[in-house]
Design a protein around this motif. Structure first.
Motif, PDB file in Angstrom:
ATOM      1  N   ALA A   1      -0.954  53.419  91.653  1.00 28.73           N
ATOM      2  CA  ALA A   1      -1.528  52.080  91.499  1.00 28.73           C
ATOM      3  C   ALA A   1      -2.701  51.881  92.453  1.00 28.73           C
ATOM      4  O   ALA A   1      -3.693  51.243  92.104  1.00 28.73           O
ATOM      5  CB  ALA A   1      -0.466  51.008  91.736  1.00 28.73           C
ATOM      6  N   GLY A   2      -2.612  52.446  93.640  1.00 20.99           N
ATOM      7  CA  GLY A   2      -3.701  52.311  94.607  1.00 20.99           C
ATOM      8  C   GLY A   2      -4.941  53.076  94.203  1.00 20.99           C
ATOM      9  O   GLY A   2      -6.054  52.564  94.303  1.00 20.99           O
ATOM     10  N   VAL A   3      -4.774  54.297  93.750  1.00 15.52           N
ATOM     11  CA  VAL A   3      -5.962  55.096  93.401  1.00 15.52           C
ATOM     12  C   VAL A   3      -6.564  54.686  92.065  1.00 15.52           C
ATOM     13  O   VAL A   3      -7.678  55.101  91.744  1.00 15.52           O
ATOM     14  CB  VAL A   3      -5.691  56.623  93.449  1.00 15.52           C
ATOM     15  CG1 VAL A   3      -5.307  57.056  94.853  1.00 15.52           C
ATOM     16  CG2 VAL A   3      -4.648  57.039  92.434  1.00 15.52           C
ATOM     17  N   THR A   4      -5.855  53.858  91.312  1.00 11.35           N
ATOM     18  CA  THR A   4      -6.421  53.358  90.059  1.00 11.35           C
ATOM     19  C   THR A   4      -6.928  51.922  90.187  1.00 11.35           C
ATOM     20  O   THR A   4      -7.513  51.397  89.239  1.00 11.35           O
ATOM     21  CB  THR A   4      -5.393  53.455  88.906  1.00 11.35           C
ATOM     22  OG1 THR A   4      -4.233  52.708  89.244  1.00 11.35           O
ATOM     23  CG2 THR A   4      -5.026  54.901  88.628  1.00 11.35           C
TER      24      THR A   4
ATOM     25  N   ARG B   1      -2.120  49.646  98.496  1.00 12.69           N
ATOM     26  CA  ARG B   1      -2.952  49.884  97.315  1.00 12.69           C
ATOM     27  C   ARG B   1      -4.430  49.672  97.624  1.00 12.69           C
ATOM     28  O   ARG B   1      -5.289  50.429  97.173  1.00 12.69           O
ATOM     29  CB  ARG B   1      -2.507  48.984  96.171  1.00 12.69           C
ATOM     30  CG  ARG B   1      -1.143  49.354  95.647  1.00 12.69           C
ATOM     31  CD  ARG B   1      -0.692  48.427  94.551  1.00 12.69           C
ATOM     32  NE  ARG B   1       0.643  48.784  94.112  1.00 12.69           N
ATOM     33  CZ  ARG B   1       1.272  48.189  93.120  1.00 12.69           C
ATOM     34  NH1 ARG B   1       0.688  47.202  92.459  1.00 12.69           N
ATOM     35  NH2 ARG B   1       2.484  48.578  92.785  1.00 12.69           N
ATOM     36  N   VAL B   2      -4.720  48.639  98.394  1.00 10.44           N
ATOM     37  CA  VAL B   2      -6.119  48.362  98.743  1.00 10.44           C
ATOM     38  C   VAL B   2      -6.684  49.485  99.620  1.00 10.44           C
ATOM     39  O   VAL B   2      -7.807  49.935  99.413  1.00 10.44           O
ATOM     40  CB  VAL B   2      -6.265  46.982  99.422  1.00 10.44           C
ATOM     41  CG1 VAL B   2      -7.680  46.779  99.955  1.00 10.44           C
ATOM     42  CG2 VAL B   2      -5.894  45.874  98.446  1.00 10.44           C
ATOM     43  N   VAL B   3      -5.912  49.964 100.581  1.00 12.79           N
ATOM     44  CA  VAL B   3      -6.387  51.059 101.436  1.00 12.79           C
ATOM     45  C   VAL B   3      -6.720  52.282 100.593  1.00 12.79           C
ATOM     46  O   VAL B   3      -7.776  52.897 100.759  1.00 12.79           O
ATOM     47  CB  VAL B   3      -5.336  51.407 102.519  1.00 12.79           C
ATOM     48  CG1 VAL B   3      -5.661  52.732 103.199  1.00 12.79           C
ATOM     49  CG2 VAL B   3      -5.255  50.292 103.551  1.00 12.79           C
ATOM     50  N   LEU B   4      -5.848  52.646  99.676  1.00 12.02           N
ATOM     51  CA  LEU B   4      -6.094  53.823  98.842  1.00 12.02           C
ATOM     52  C   LEU B   4      -7.314  53.625  97.952  1.00 12.02           C
ATOM     53  O   LEU B   4      -8.153  54.527  97.814  1.00 12.02           O
ATOM     54  CB  LEU B   4      -4.862  54.158  98.010  1.00 12.02           C
ATOM     55  CG  LEU B   4      -3.645  54.618  98.799  1.00 12.02           C
ATOM     56  CD1 LEU B   4      -2.448  54.809  97.870  1.00 12.02           C
ATOM     57  CD2 LEU B   4      -3.926  55.900  99.573  1.00 12.02           C
ATOM     58  N   ALA B   5      -7.447  52.445  97.353  1.00 15.68           N
ATOM     59  CA  ALA B   5      -8.604  52.162  96.505  1.00 15.68           C
ATOM     60  C   ALA B   5      -9.899  52.185  97.311  1.00 15.68           C
ATOM     61  O   ALA B   5     -10.931  52.668  96.834  1.00 15.68           O
ATOM     62  CB  ALA B   5      -8.429  50.804  95.826  1.00 15.68           C
TER      63      ALA B   5
ATOM     64  N   THR C   1      -6.830  40.776  94.577  1.00 18.84           N
ATOM     65  CA  THR C   1      -6.570  41.784  93.546  1.00 18.84           C
ATOM     66  C   THR C   1      -5.145  41.750  93.021  1.00 18.84           C
ATOM     67  O   THR C   1      -4.831  42.423  92.044  1.00 18.84           O
ATOM     68  CB  THR C   1      -6.853  43.198  94.085  1.00 18.84           C
ATOM     69  OG1 THR C   1      -5.991  43.456  95.202  1.00 18.84           O
ATOM     70  CG2 THR C   1      -8.317  43.363  94.479  1.00 18.84           C
ATOM     71  N   GLY C   2      -4.267  41.010  93.710  1.00 14.97           N
ATOM     72  CA  GLY C   2      -2.864  40.996  93.326  1.00 14.97           C
ATOM     73  C   GLY C   2      -2.144  42.268  93.743  1.00 14.97           C
ATOM     74  O   GLY C   2      -1.059  42.576  93.250  1.00 14.97           O
ATOM     75  N   ALA C   3      -2.747  42.997  94.660  1.00 12.29           N
ATOM     76  CA  ALA C   3      -2.178  44.252  95.151  1.00 12.29           C
ATOM     77  C   ALA C   3      -1.592  44.025  96.543  1.00 12.29           C
ATOM     78  O   ALA C   3      -1.563  42.907  97.028  1.00 12.29           O
ATOM     79  CB  ALA C   3      -3.264  45.331  95.198  1.00 12.29           C
TER      80      ALA C   3
END
Length: 95
Positions: A77-80, A50-54, A44-46
């Motif tokens: 950025a994580g939640v989006t 950010r991945v944990v939040l997503a 994802t380029g994160a």
């Protein structure tokens, strides 16, 4: 009913070298979990945070404390961030 996830980023344990994961999170499956997290982050380029939040959304609402604008930007950025069904399945399989 709403599920709230308190301190989902483990006080920096996912991304800060000076704050490793707490010992209670170190178990035989930890390496596999972190490997899956790293793989999805790379795709994802994160980063891990950010991945944990997503990944938590839409199942749980993460409660994230921030003390800088950069941390707020990271949380937003994580939640989006949008994960694919396959990425979510891989993360689910390792938890």
């Amino acid at each position: 009913m709403a599920l709230w996830a308190y301190t989902p980023l483990l006080a920096g344990g996912y991304t800060r070298a000076d704050k490793p994961l707490p010992p209670k999170y170190d178990h035989p499956g930890t390496a596999r979990c972190l490997a899956a997290l790293d793989a999805v982050a790379a795709e994802t380029g994160a980063n891990r945070n950010r991945v944990v939040l997503a990944w938590l959304l839409p199942t749980a609402v993460p409660i994230v404390g921030v003390s800088t604008v950069e941390q707020l930007d990271e949380a937003i950025a994580g939640v989006t961030l949008t994960l694919t069904d396959e990425q979510r399945a891989r993360l689910d399989a390792e938890v």
